[in-house]
Scaffold this motif. Structure first.
Motif, PDB file in Angstrom:
ATOM      1  N   LEU A 137      -4.587   2.373   9.579  1.00  0.00           N
ATOM      2  CA  LEU A 137      -4.659   2.923   8.349  1.00  0.00           C
ATOM      3  C   LEU A 137      -3.794   4.264   8.342  1.00  0.00           C
ATOM      4  CD1 LEU A 137      -6.175   2.923   5.596  1.00  0.00           C
ATOM      5  CD2 LEU A 137      -8.005   4.183   6.466  1.00  0.00           C
ATOM      6  N   LYS A 138      -3.988   5.094   9.234  1.00  0.00           N
ATOM      7  CA  LYS A 138      -3.097   6.105   9.333  1.00  0.00           C
ATOM      8  C   LYS A 138      -1.701   5.803   9.580  1.00  0.00           C
ATOM      9  CE  LYS A 138      -2.722  10.366  12.477  1.00  0.00           C
ATOM     10  NZ  LYS A 138      -3.098  10.978  13.546  1.00  0.00           N
ATOM     11  N   GLU A 139      -1.264   4.953   9.950  1.00  0.00           N
ATOM     12  CA  GLU A 139       0.143   4.395  10.040  1.00  0.00           C
ATOM     13  C   GLU A 139       0.441   3.942   8.701  1.00  0.00           C
ATOM     14  OE1 GLU A 139       3.071   1.160  12.226  1.00  0.00           O
ATOM     15  OE2 GLU A 139       0.955   1.406  12.614  1.00  0.00           O
ATOM     16  N   LYS A 140      -0.303   3.236   7.828  1.00  0.00           N
ATOM     17  CA  LYS A 140      -0.049   2.911   6.579  1.00  0.00           C
ATOM     18  C   LYS A 140       0.197   4.080   5.738  1.00  0.00           C
ATOM     19  CE  LYS A 140       0.022  -1.853   6.852  1.00  0.00           C
ATOM     20  NZ  LYS A 140       1.253  -2.483   7.042  1.00  0.00           N
ATOM     21  N   HIS A 141      -1.063   4.964   5.782  1.00  0.00           N
ATOM     22  CA  HIS A 141      -0.989   6.247   5.127  1.00  0.00           C
ATOM     23  C   HIS A 141       0.358   7.203   5.342  1.00  0.00           C
ATOM     24  CE1 HIS A 141      -2.479   9.540   2.585  1.00  0.00           C
ATOM     25  NE2 HIS A 141      -2.270  10.254   3.822  1.00  0.00           N
ATOM     26  N   GLN A 142       0.850   6.896   6.551  1.00  0.00           N
ATOM     27  CA  GLN A 142       2.324   7.814   6.969  1.00  0.00           C
ATOM     28  C   GLN A 142       3.298   6.741   5.998  1.00  0.00           C
ATOM     29  OE1 GLN A 142       2.561  10.591   8.405  1.00  0.00           O
ATOM     30  NE2 GLN A 142       4.764  10.540   8.328  1.00  0.00           N
ATOM     31  N   GLU A 143       3.433   5.522   6.125  1.00  0.00           N
ATOM     32  CA  GLU A 143       4.406   4.900   5.517  1.00  0.00           C
ATOM     33  C   GLU A 143       4.247   4.915   3.943  1.00  0.00           C
ATOM     34  OE1 GLU A 143       3.871   0.770   6.733  1.00  0.00           O
ATOM     35  OE2 GLU A 143       4.393   1.031   8.797  1.00  0.00           O
ATOM     36  N   ILE A 144       3.269   5.208   3.390  1.00  0.00           N
ATOM     37  CA  ILE A 144       3.037   5.420   2.188  1.00  0.00           C
ATOM     38  C   ILE A 144       3.523   6.712   1.596  1.00  0.00           C
ATOM     39  CG2 ILE A 144       1.211   5.782   0.119  1.00  0.00           C
ATOM     40  CD1 ILE A 144      -0.431   3.309   1.573  1.00  0.00           C
ATOM     41  N   SER A 145       3.256   7.744   2.362  1.00  0.00           N
ATOM     42  CA  SER A 145       3.668   9.024   2.381  1.00  0.00           C
ATOM     43  C   SER A 145       5.102   9.058   2.266  1.00  0.00           C
ATOM     44  CB  SER A 145       3.114  10.252   3.265  1.00  0.00           C
ATOM     45  OG  SER A 145       1.646  10.158   3.020  1.00  0.00           O
ATOM     46  N   GLU A 146       5.801   8.308   3.322  1.00  0.00           N
ATOM     47  CA  GLU A 146       7.406   8.467   3.287  1.00  0.00           C
ATOM     48  C   GLU A 146       7.812   7.664   2.097  1.00  0.00           C
ATOM     49  OE1 GLU A 146       8.187   6.442   7.044  1.00  0.00           O
ATOM     50  OE2 GLU A 146       7.593   8.271   8.307  1.00  0.00           O
ATOM     51  N   LEU A 147       7.135   6.538   1.745  1.00  0.00           N
ATOM     52  CA  LEU A 147       7.513   5.810   0.427  1.00  0.00           C
ATOM     53  C   LEU A 147       7.666   6.825  -0.603  1.00  0.00           C
ATOM     54  CD1 LEU A 147       6.021   2.401   1.158  1.00  0.00           C
ATOM     55  CD2 LEU A 147       8.634   2.923   1.074  1.00  0.00           C
ATOM     56  N   VAL A 148       6.532   7.368  -0.781  1.00  0.00           N
ATOM     57  CA  VAL A 148       6.341   8.291  -2.031  1.00  0.00           C
ATOM     58  C   VAL A 148       7.298   9.422  -2.037  1.00  0.00           C
ATOM     59  CG1 VAL A 148       4.834  10.158  -3.111  1.00  0.00           C
ATOM     60  CG2 VAL A 148       3.796   8.033  -2.137  1.00  0.00           C
ATOM     61  N   SER A 149       7.733  10.049  -0.823  1.00  0.00           N
ATOM     62  CA  SER A 149       8.790  10.978  -0.501  1.00  0.00           C
ATOM     63  C   SER A 149      10.015  10.414  -0.904  1.00  0.00           C
ATOM     64  CB  SER A 149       8.805  11.823   0.785  1.00  0.00           C
ATOM     65  OG  SER A 149       9.652  12.573   0.975  1.00  0.00           O
ATOM     66  N   GLU A 150      10.413   9.345  -0.540  1.00  0.00           N
ATOM     67  CA  GLU A 150      11.591   8.527  -0.574  1.00  0.00           C
ATOM     68  C   GLU A 150      11.688   8.233  -2.260  1.00  0.00           C
ATOM     69  OE1 GLU A 150      13.945   4.664   0.472  1.00  0.00           O
ATOM     70  OE2 GLU A 150      12.196   5.211   1.500  1.00  0.00           O
ATOM     71  N   VAL A 151      10.460   7.899  -2.992  1.00  0.00           N
ATOM     72  CA  VAL A 151      10.543   7.708  -4.443  1.00  0.00           C
ATOM     73  C   VAL A 151      10.906   9.020  -5.037  1.00  0.00           C
ATOM     74  CG1 VAL A 151       9.163   7.070  -6.301  1.00  0.00           C
ATOM     75  CG2 VAL A 151       9.212   5.569  -4.449  1.00  0.00           C
ATOM     76  N   GLN A 152      10.147  10.012  -4.753  1.00  0.00           N
ATOM     77  CA  GLN A 152      10.423  11.421  -5.366  1.00  0.00           C
ATOM     78  C   GLN A 152      11.962  11.926  -5.146  1.00  0.00           C
ATOM     79  OE1 GLN A 152       7.526  14.074  -3.440  1.00  0.00           O
ATOM     80  NE2 GLN A 152       6.020  13.240  -4.720  1.00  0.00           N
ATOM     81  N   GLN A 153      12.532  11.671  -4.023  1.00  0.00           N
ATOM     82  CA  GLN A 153      13.622  11.980  -3.999  1.00  0.00           C
ATOM     83  C   GLN A 153      14.677  10.990  -4.709  1.00  0.00           C
ATOM     84  OE1 GLN A 153      14.989  11.453   0.471  1.00  0.00           O
ATOM     85  NE2 GLN A 153      13.634  13.306   1.047  1.00  0.00           N
TER      86      GLN A 153
END
Length: 237
Positions: A81-97
């Motif tokens: 779950l922590k890994e998925k959360h990190q992946e989601i955070s990275e995806l959100v950051s990428e989407v924001q960029q």
């Protein structure tokens, strides 16, 4: 009262004592039998309690193993779950960029459209100015050709500062002693639509002054008339 001298007295006493002894033996046997039954019952109870305890221990061990398995699964799930959360955070950051890049691209497109519109407007304005200049050139050519014998030549420019065509204005009837002698001034039109005087033959020192006046007034006929005057003045010296 029976006399102690009675000869049957000892037999009766012995019989009574034996009867008492037998009763005691019977009572003692019953006590032993009851004790044995109690011992057997206690053994059965202890064995049953021991079996129950052993079963309880095995059940507890299985429960502890199950709890430990659940804990391990929970840790793995938490890590996943922590890994998925990190992946989601990275995806959100990428989407924001990407959104920021998209906004930048949209702004650049707007700026390009605005620049294109301004450039188009400038080109249209320059084309209009060039058309006006061409009309002035046509008028000047008619005036000078008909009245002053001036010839206009079109030549291809190799000058990097003045691309496209350039014009040569050939003046005649300048020198009274040689009416066919040619006096030439060469000019072009810059990209911004302004006139540019390139040379004159013979050279006129006042040509830069006349060019500045042309830039200010945008009156080509007056410029050509002044150039002709300068050529006449130079020929009569």
């Amino acid at each position: 009262m029976t006399s102690i001298t009675d000869p049957n007295m000892s037999d009766r006493f012995a019989s009574a004592m034996e009867e008492i002894h037998n009763k005691q033996l019977k009572t003692f046997g019953e006590i032993i039998e009851a004790t044995t039954e109690l011992c057997q019952s206690h053994k059965h109870f202890v064995k049953s309690a021991l079996d129950t305890c052993l079963k309880k221990c095995k059940d507890d061990e299985m429960m502890f193993e199950t709890i430990q398995t659940f804990k391990n699964d929970l840790q793995q799930k938490n890590a996943s779950l922590k890994e998925k959360h990190q992946e989601i955070s990275e995806l959100v950051s990428e989407v924001q960029q990407k959104e920021m890049q998209k906004d930048d691209i949209i702004q650049k497109i707007h700026r390009l459209k605005e620049d294109q519109a301004k450039r188009k407007e400038l080109i249209e304005s320059q084309n209009k100015a060039n058309k006006d200049k061409l009309r002035n050139l046509q008028k000047a050519r008619l005036v000078f050709q008909e009245h002053l014998g001036m010839e206009i030549r079109t030549i291809l420019s190799k000058n990097q500062q003045v691309k496209g065509e350039k014009l040569q204005f050939v003046f005649r009837n300048i020198n009274p002693s040689d009416q066919d002698s040619a006096y030439i001034v060469t000019m072009g039109i810059k990209e911004d639509g302004s006139y540019q005087i390139l040379s004159s033959d013979p050279a006129l020192k006042c040509l830069p002054v006349l060019e500045n006046r042309l830039q200010e007034t945008n009156k080509l006929p007056a410029f050509l008339a002044n150039v002709r005057k300068e050529f006449i003045s130079r020929a009569r010296r």
